[in-house]
Design a protein around this motif. Sequence first.
Motif, PDB file in Angstrom:
ATOM      1  N   LEU A   1       0.839  -1.195   0.000  1.00 22.76           N
ATOM      2  CA  LEU A   1       0.000   0.000   0.000  1.00 22.76           C
ATOM      3  C   LEU A   1       0.872   1.242   0.000  1.00 22.76           C
ATOM      4  O   LEU A   1       1.976   1.232   0.528  1.00 22.76           O
ATOM      5  CB  LEU A   1      -0.916  -0.006   1.223  1.00 22.76           C
ATOM      6  N   PRO A   2       0.380   2.324  -0.605  1.00 28.70           N
ATOM      7  CA  PRO A   2       1.170   3.565  -0.633  1.00 28.70           C
ATOM      8  C   PRO A   2       1.476   4.060   0.773  1.00 28.70           C
ATOM      9  O   PRO A   2       0.714   3.843   1.712  1.00 28.70           O
ATOM     10  CB  PRO A   2       0.259   4.557  -1.363  1.00 28.70           C
ATOM     11  N   TYR A   3       2.594   4.755   0.891  1.00 29.74           N
ATOM     12  CA  TYR A   3       2.996   5.341   2.162  1.00 29.74           C
ATOM     13  C   TYR A   3       1.908   6.288   2.642  1.00 29.74           C
ATOM     14  O   TYR A   3       1.332   7.044   1.860  1.00 29.74           O
ATOM     15  CB  TYR A   3       4.312   6.104   1.985  1.00 29.74           C
ATOM     16  N   GLY A   4       1.612   6.256   3.919  1.00 28.55           N
ATOM     17  CA  GLY A   4       0.628   7.166   4.484  1.00 28.55           C
ATOM     18  C   GLY A   4      -0.794   6.643   4.436  1.00 28.55           C
ATOM     19  O   GLY A   4      -1.728   7.376   4.750  1.00 28.55           O
ATOM     20  N   THR A   5      -0.975   5.380   4.056  1.00 30.63           N
ATOM     21  CA  THR A   5      -2.314   4.810   4.007  1.00 30.63           C
ATOM     22  C   THR A   5      -2.882   4.735   5.422  1.00 30.63           C
ATOM     23  O   THR A   5      -2.189   4.320   6.350  1.00 30.63           O
ATOM     24  CB  THR A   5      -2.271   3.401   3.388  1.00 30.63           C
ATOM     25  N   TYR A   6      -4.106   5.129   5.579  1.00 31.64           N
ATOM     26  CA  TYR A   6      -4.748   5.126   6.885  1.00 31.64           C
ATOM     27  C   TYR A   6      -4.913   3.713   7.429  1.00 31.64           C
ATOM     28  O   TYR A   6      -5.094   2.754   6.676  1.00 31.64           O
ATOM     29  CB  TYR A   6      -6.125   5.798   6.818  1.00 31.64           C
ATOM     30  N   PHE A   7      -4.896   3.589   8.751  1.00 35.12           N
ATOM     31  CA  PHE A   7      -5.047   2.307   9.413  1.00 35.12           C
ATOM     32  C   PHE A   7      -6.356   1.635   9.010  1.00 35.12           C
ATOM     33  O   PHE A   7      -6.400   0.423   8.796  1.00 35.12           O
ATOM     34  CB  PHE A   7      -4.977   2.494  10.933  1.00 35.12           C
ATOM     35  N   ALA A   8      -7.428   2.405   8.885  1.00 35.24           N
ATOM     36  CA  ALA A   8      -8.725   1.837   8.513  1.00 35.24           C
ATOM     37  C   ALA A   8      -8.657   1.178   7.137  1.00 35.24           C
ATOM     38  O   ALA A   8      -9.255   0.118   6.919  1.00 35.24           O
ATOM     39  CB  ALA A   8      -9.802   2.914   8.531  1.00 35.24           C
TER      40      ALA A   8
END
Length: 190
Positions: free
Chosen positions: A87-94
């Motif tokens: 997943l891209p950097y900074g992807t939210y935990f949700a």
Amino acid sequence: MTRGPTLPAHRLPCLPRPLDAFNAAAGDEARALLLTCMRSRRWARRMADHRPYPDLDALLAAADEAAYDLPPADLSEALAGESFPELPYGTYFAAHTALSAAHAAYEARFGHAFVIYLGDVHPDEAIDRILEGIRSRLANDPEEERVTAADELRRLAKGRLTAFLSGARPPKPAASPRGAAGRDAPVRRA
């Protein structure tokens, strides 16, 4: 006024093009590179054995042909060597949670990691594309999904080959099969 002799023009060393270097590489080295593109020993051996390739288009055509001819056991080997797309950097935990749950459902249904080619997708759209792909492909019957997964593997391999042979950094290795020692790095966008 007369000038003295001129110096010869400075020439930069001629560096081998990546395709030339690939064509000239030892068989083991070429197969190792190819295994970073698709984790099928049969595919890598066939691709390495048919060198030299005159250009990238010929190599990609051969990659497609070799992948189409993979028997089910070799396709299973290639699928086992893949992991969930990074997943891209900074992807939210949700988003991680939702994708992990969807991937677990996919893997439980089909017995292998979800594979998808993201080379033509903007990084900001990757999460949506992955989630959309998992959800839509969960409706496939196992044979239909095997065909779809095989097509995505071909696209991934071609994207990884193109990136490497276009002078980009070497492709990130596909993950090693579960339980095996070695590289377990997540698959990156090709």
